[in-house]
Design an enzyme around this catalytic site. Structure first.
Site, short mmCIF file in Angstrom:
data_model
loop_
_atom_site.label_atom_id
_atom_site.label_comp_id
_atom_site.label_asym_id
_atom_site.label_seq_id
_atom_site.Cartn_x
_atom_site.Cartn_y
_atom_site.Cartn_z
N TYR A 88 3.53 5.46 5.92
CA TYR A 88 2.87 5.72 4.64
C TYR A 88 1.79 6.80 4.75
O TYR A 88 1.40 7.39 3.75
CB TYR A 88 2.23 4.44 4.09
CG TYR A 88 3.19 3.32 3.81
CD1 TYR A 88 4.56 3.54 3.66
CD2 TYR A 88 2.72 2.01 3.68
CE1 TYR A 88 5.43 2.49 3.41
CE2 TYR A 88 3.59 0.95 3.42
CZ TYR A 88 4.93 1.20 3.30
OH TYR A 88 5.79 0.15 3.05
N GLN A 136 11.81 -7.46 6.15
CA GLN A 136 11.28 -6.98 4.87
C GLN A 136 12.32 -6.08 4.21
O GLN A 136 12.71 -5.05 4.76
CB GLN A 136 9.97 -6.22 5.08
CG GLN A 136 9.28 -5.84 3.78
CD GLN A 136 7.98 -5.09 3.98
OE1 GLN A 136 7.83 -3.96 3.52
NE2 GLN A 136 7.04 -5.72 4.67
N LYS A 155 4.07 -1.09 10.50
CA LYS A 155 5.48 -0.86 10.78
C LYS A 155 5.65 0.36 11.69
O LYS A 155 4.96 1.37 11.52
CB LYS A 155 6.27 -0.65 9.48
CG LYS A 155 6.08 -1.75 8.46
CD LYS A 155 6.89 -1.49 7.21
CE LYS A 155 6.51 -2.46 6.09
NZ LYS A 155 5.23 -2.11 5.47
N GLY A 176 7.36 4.12 -12.18
CA GLY A 176 7.08 5.54 -12.23
C GLY A 176 8.11 6.37 -11.51
O GLY A 176 8.52 7.44 -11.97
N PRO A 187 9.21 -5.80 -5.55
CA PRO A 187 9.53 -6.96 -6.40
C PRO A 187 9.45 -6.65 -7.89
O PRO A 187 10.02 -7.38 -8.70
CB PRO A 187 8.48 -7.99 -5.99
CG PRO A 187 7.32 -7.19 -5.49
CD PRO A 187 7.95 -6.00 -4.81
N GLU A 199 -3.68 -9.37 -12.45
CA GLU A 199 -2.44 -9.76 -13.12
C GLU A 199 -1.44 -10.32 -12.11
O GLU A 199 -0.82 -11.36 -12.34
CB GLU A 199 -1.83 -8.57 -13.84
CG GLU A 199 -0.50 -8.88 -14.53
CD GLU A 199 0.13 -7.66 -15.16
OE1 GLU A 199 1.21 -7.81 -15.76
OE2 GLU A 199 -0.44 -6.55 -15.04
N ASN A 200 -1.31 -9.66 -10.96
CA ASN A 200 -0.35 -10.11 -9.96
C ASN A 200 -0.74 -11.45 -9.36
O ASN A 200 0.12 -12.27 -9.04
CB ASN A 200 -0.20 -9.05 -8.87
CG ASN A 200 0.47 -7.78 -9.39
OD1 ASN A 200 1.11 -7.79 -10.44
ND2 ASN A 200 0.32 -6.69 -8.66
N ASP A 255 -0.11 -5.25 3.30
CA ASP A 255 1.07 -4.63 3.92
C ASP A 255 0.85 -3.13 4.06
O ASP A 255 0.58 -2.44 3.08
CB ASP A 255 2.31 -4.90 3.07
CG ASP A 255 3.56 -4.31 3.71
OD1 ASP A 255 4.12 -4.96 4.61
OD2 ASP A 255 3.97 -3.21 3.30
N SER A 290 9.79 0.22 -8.95
CA SER A 290 8.72 1.23 -9.08
C SER A 290 8.95 2.00 -10.36
O SER A 290 9.65 3.02 -10.39
CB SER A 290 8.73 2.18 -7.88
OG SER A 290 8.40 1.51 -6.69
N HIS A 320 10.46 -0.35 11.05
CA HIS A 320 10.52 -0.01 9.63
C HIS A 320 11.95 0.20 9.13
O HIS A 320 12.31 -0.23 8.03
CB HIS A 320 9.68 1.23 9.36
CG HIS A 320 9.20 1.34 7.96
ND1 HIS A 320 8.06 2.03 7.59
CD2 HIS A 320 9.69 0.84 6.79
CE1 HIS A 320 7.89 1.95 6.29
NE2 HIS A 320 8.87 1.24 5.77
N THR A 336 0.81 -1.23 0.00
CA THR A 336 0.00 0.00 0.00
C THR A 336 0.84 1.27 0.00
O THR A 336 0.29 2.37 0.12
CB THR A 336 -0.95 0.03 1.22
OG1 THR A 336 -0.18 0.00 2.43
CG2 THR A 336 -1.91 -1.14 1.18
#
Length: 362
Positions: A105, A226, A134, A259, A254, A312-313, A100, A257, A167, A76
């Protein structure tokens, strides 16, 4: 450096706990800390599955504290406002059970709205979800850990999370030493387990050297670390260390990113080798990369900002890369850490002044 062609998690002794999935089904499960068995689902695609079957087909790992975690989750980070609420609820509707999140965030409230909507609608039971949060850098004081998690739980509309992570191995107090010390922070983390506010605790962005330094003699050992893992940053040294210590590794980024990384790093989804393998096996590049992450021994938490991408994922499940394709992706010559932590986790103010100080990597 570990041999990049050797699967860090390839040789556990499995105790299979079977769950049959329909007539074509196969089972998955796990045994000892950090080990996992991923079974195939023949002749199935997630686009055709109902949510119950999609959820049931997600392989799981048994953590070193005995709790179970789905290996595919929804990340997220970078999703905000009503979009975050919608994405979380629709992911649950599609069959995702691992969500997650992180206090840093800044979207806990919206994530919580999506969770509440799904739970109130009867789309899922709380015990079937695996929710991660986190601890941010400004809440490392031992007496601040529990209040920080309680406040996050209020925003998430939950009584507990399944996994709570430190984190970053940094705080909001720069200087020559870590302040507060990690020993103090971890006692606070152990306290939230005792209080029933989380089932498992772990870490994020911790190197082998920092794990050895801070966690060799603790009451509750980290269950998860993580970190960034993908074919352009295999991170095998860390994965092999964590395997030896019984710590499961969750791979963030994974897919990297695209963008945010444009112009800074090669776009992994457009790597010619990745695209070529995807074409050969009849999958998308994203599905190939996520499948590689699972076979590399990690759980994966890609973002999915649309129904299309979330479906898709899910398509990374139910099949396997051949050894040839896995080894090809495991030996890509380009290696770079896309998420370095520069500025935020290491800078001229300390306690980590360089990349090597933070990650213990050259």
């Amino acid at each position: 450096m570990a041999n990049p062609t050797q699967r860090p998690w390839s040789t556990p002794k499995f105790l299979l706990i079977g769950i049959l999935i329909g007539a074509s089904g196969a089972a998955f499960f796990l045994n000892g800390p950090g080990s996992v068995f991923i079974a195939s689902l023949q002749n199935s695609t997630h686009e055709e599955m109902n949510p119950e079957r999609a959820a049931a087909s997600t392989p799981m790992v048994k953590l070193n504290d005995g709790n179970h975690m789905p290996l595919l989750g929804l990340g997220t980070s970078g999703i905000n406002g009503d979009e975050c609420t919608k994405d979380v609820q629709q992911a649950i509707q599609l069959g995702y059970r691992h969500i997650d999140s992180a206090i840093m965030y800044g979207n806990d409230e919206f994530t919580g709205r999506g969770l509440k909507a799904a739970l109130d609608a009867g789309e899922v039971k709380r015990e079937d979800l695996f929710i991660v949060s986190k601890l941010p850098q400004n809440e490392h004081a031992g007496n601040r850990v529990e209040p920080a998690l309680r406040a996050a739980l209020d925003r998430l509309n939950l009584d507990y999370v399944d996994l709570f992570l430190v984190h970053w191995p940094v705080t909001d107090k720069p200087g020559p030493t870590l302040n507060p010390p990690m020993e103090e922070t971890w006692k606070g983390m152990e306290g939230v387990v005792d209080a029933g506010l989380t089932k498992s605790i772990g870490i994020s962005n911790f190197s082998p050297e920092k794990i050895t330094k801070w966690f060799s003699d603790v009451r509750i050992y980290p269950a998860v670390n993580q970190v960034e893992v993908h074919p352009h940053w295999r991170n095998d040294r860390l994965l092999n260390f964590c395997k030896d210590k019984g710590i499961h590794v969750t791979a963030y980024g994974p897919l990297t990113s695209p963008g945010n990384m444009a112009g800074k790093f090669p776009i992994l989804l457009k790597d010619e080798t990745v695209m070529g393998i995807a074409k050969e096996v009849g999958k998308t590049p994203a599905q190939v990369l996520l499948r590689w992450g699972l076979q590399h021994g990690t759980s994966v938490i890609p973002e999915g900002k649309s129904v299309k991408h979330q479906k898709e994922n899910l398509g990374c499940l139910g099949w396997e890369l051949s050894d040839k394709h896995y080894q090809t992706l495991s030996t890509l010559s380009y290696q770079a850490k896309y998420f370095s932590g520069k500025g935020m986790a290491y800078n001229e103010k300390g306690p980590y002044y360089t990349f090597e100080d933070l990650w213990n990597e050259d």
